[in-house]
Write a protein that holds these residues in place. Structure first.
Motif, PDB file in Angstrom:
ATOM      1  N   ARG A  88       0.659   3.980  -3.010  1.00 33.84           N
ATOM      2  CA  ARG A  88       0.316   5.390  -2.758  1.00 33.84           C
ATOM      3  C   ARG A  88       1.373   6.311  -3.365  1.00 33.84           C
ATOM      4  O   ARG A  88       1.055   7.370  -3.928  1.00 33.84           O
ATOM      5  N   TYR A 135      -1.706   5.755  -6.614  1.00 35.20           N
ATOM      6  CA  TYR A 135      -2.961   5.027  -6.464  1.00 35.20           C
ATOM      7  C   TYR A 135      -3.741   5.566  -5.268  1.00 35.20           C
ATOM      8  O   TYR A 135      -3.159   5.831  -4.204  1.00 35.20           O
ATOM      9  N   GLU A 194      -7.036   5.224  -2.389  1.00 37.22           N
ATOM     10  CA  GLU A 194      -7.514   4.150  -1.517  1.00 37.22           C
ATOM     11  C   GLU A 194      -8.512   3.231  -2.209  1.00 37.22           C
ATOM     12  O   GLU A 194      -8.437   2.005  -2.052  1.00 37.22           O
ATOM     13  N   PRO A 195      -9.496   3.758  -2.971  1.00 36.65           N
ATOM     14  CA  PRO A 195     -10.430   2.855  -3.651  1.00 36.65           C
ATOM     15  C   PRO A 195      -9.726   1.911  -4.627  1.00 36.65           C
ATOM     16  O   PRO A 195     -10.084   0.739  -4.732  1.00 36.65           O
ATOM     17  N   GLU A 196      -8.726   2.439  -5.334  1.00 35.73           N
ATOM     18  CA  GLU A 196      -8.002   1.603  -6.297  1.00 35.73           C
ATOM     19  C   GLU A 196      -7.196   0.521  -5.582  1.00 35.73           C
ATOM     20  O   GLU A 196      -7.152  -0.637  -6.025  1.00 35.73           O
ATOM     21  N   ILE A 197      -6.565   0.874  -4.480  1.00 37.23           N
ATOM     22  CA  ILE A 197      -5.802  -0.108  -3.708  1.00 37.23           C
ATOM     23  C   ILE A 197      -6.735  -1.174  -3.152  1.00 37.23           C
ATOM     24  O   ILE A 197      -6.435  -2.380  -3.191  1.00 37.23           O
ATOM     25  N   ALA A 251      -9.526  -2.116  -4.434  1.00 38.51           N
ATOM     26  CA  ALA A 251      -9.965  -2.958  -5.547  1.00 38.51           C
ATOM     27  C   ALA A 251      -8.893  -3.979  -5.907  1.00 38.51           C
ATOM     28  O   ALA A 251      -9.210  -5.158  -6.193  1.00 38.51           O
ATOM     29  N   LEU A 252      -7.648  -3.558  -5.903  1.00 38.36           N
ATOM     30  CA  LEU A 252      -6.544  -4.493  -6.183  1.00 38.36           C
ATOM     31  C   LEU A 252      -6.501  -5.610  -5.144  1.00 38.36           C
ATOM     32  O   LEU A 252      -6.252  -6.781  -5.468  1.00 38.36           O
ATOM     33  N   GLU A 310       0.825  -1.212   0.000  1.00 43.29           N
ATOM     34  CA  GLU A 310       0.000   0.000   0.000  1.00 43.29           C
ATOM     35  C   GLU A 310       0.856   1.258   0.000  1.00 43.29           C
ATOM     36  O   GLU A 310       0.546   2.239  -0.690  1.00 43.29           O
TER      37      GLU A 310
END
Length: 295
Positions: free
Chosen positions: A277, A281, A283-286, A288-289, A273
């Motif tokens: 960041r 990226y 928070e929503p994208e992280i 989702a990953l 993470e």
């Protein structure tokens, strides 16, 4: 792999000409073996180490540690330092290359020189030094010790300390070459005296006489030795789980900026993470990953 990923030196140096880039391969970045997979034991065999390790006539023997792996890394690190120093003059980076094979051949040192200079093929010598005797393992009342009494002066000290001064002037052992050629008889004579002492007694006796000698430890005994403890070679290192782990400490000591092992390696993906960041990226994208098990 680096070329397939586009992270090879040629590609990256175009972006940053000051780049110092290091590669460690099995056999080198070019030449007939460039595409072969490398492995430490293979390099030990090809570098000549296995042919000089072990008892005479025993057949090839691997060393007890990954010598080629470790030395290839050390040579790469030294090369990086040289390249960085050179860059401070030229302003340009360069590609530092090390390999298991080149490192192993280089580590053969005087054994390699015996062939290159004298045309002599080194053979197995067991615990004896290949050329400088008496340097070998000798029995005691309760085990074995290493004694290194090469050179006329130290050899004479050893003979006097062991109570066999006549051996120092014996015609069969009068020179280094004679002591090497007559090593079997010489070692038998020394062993006859060394067996009179315990290992601790003999080591103290010889060191008091300025004759290099020492114990032969099992791994648990190594870390119980007072000098090993003094040097801090078993370091307590914090783990990511708030515990501690004992690891081998650094071999070098710096007087002004002492080295420190701050923590052990964490679990795989520990910094996912944080890195994402930094790459932009959100928070929503992280999330989702992580949900898709990409990370």
């Amino acid at each position: 792999v680096k070329h397939k990923l586009g992270i090879d030196y040629e590609t990256l140096s175009k972006e940053n000409p000051r780049l110092v880039y290091a590669s460690i391969s099995g056999f080198g970045e070019d030449g007939p073996y460039r595409d072969r997979a490398g492995f430490d034991q293979v390099a030990q065999g090809m570098g000549g180490l296995m042919w000089v390790t072990g008892l005479p006539g025993q057949g090839p023997v691997r060393a007890g540690i990954p010598v080629a792996d470790l030395s290839a890394g050390l040579f790469a690190a030294i090369g990086i330092l040289i390249a960085l120093q050179e860059r401070s003059v030229s302003g340009e980076g360069q590609w530092v290359q090390s390999s298991l094979l080149s490192a192993m051949v280089t580590m053969m040192d005087f054994q390699a020189a015996r062939w290159l200079v004298e045309g002599e093929i080194p053979e197995q010598a067991g615990n004896d030094h290949p050329t400088s005797m008496p340097t070998s393992v000798y029995p005691t009342k309760d085990g074995f010790v290493n004694i290194a009494a090469a050179g006329d002066i130290i050899y004479a000290r050893m003979c006097n300390a062991l109570g066999i001064p006549e051996l120092a002037d014996h015609a069969d052992y009068a020179t280094a070459d004679l002591r090497s050629r007559n090593r079997v008889a010489l070692s038998e004579a020394i062993a006859g005296q060394s067996k009179r002492f315990t290992s601790a007694e003999l080591i103290e006796l010889l060191n008091d006489a300025s004759v290099p000698s020492g114990p032969i430890y099992k791994m648990n005994e190594v870390f119980d030795d007072p000098q090993v403890k003094h040097l801090g070679l078993a370091a307590s290192v914090p783990t990511s789980g708030a515990g501690e782990l004992k690891l081998v400490g650094p071999a070098m000591r710096l007087s002004r900026t002492p080295s420190q092992m701050k923590r052990t390696m964490g679990p795989a993906g520990e910094h996912n993470e944080e890195i994402l960041r930094e790459l932009g990226y959100g928070e929503p994208e992280i999330a989702a990953l992580r949900s898709d098990k990409v990370i």
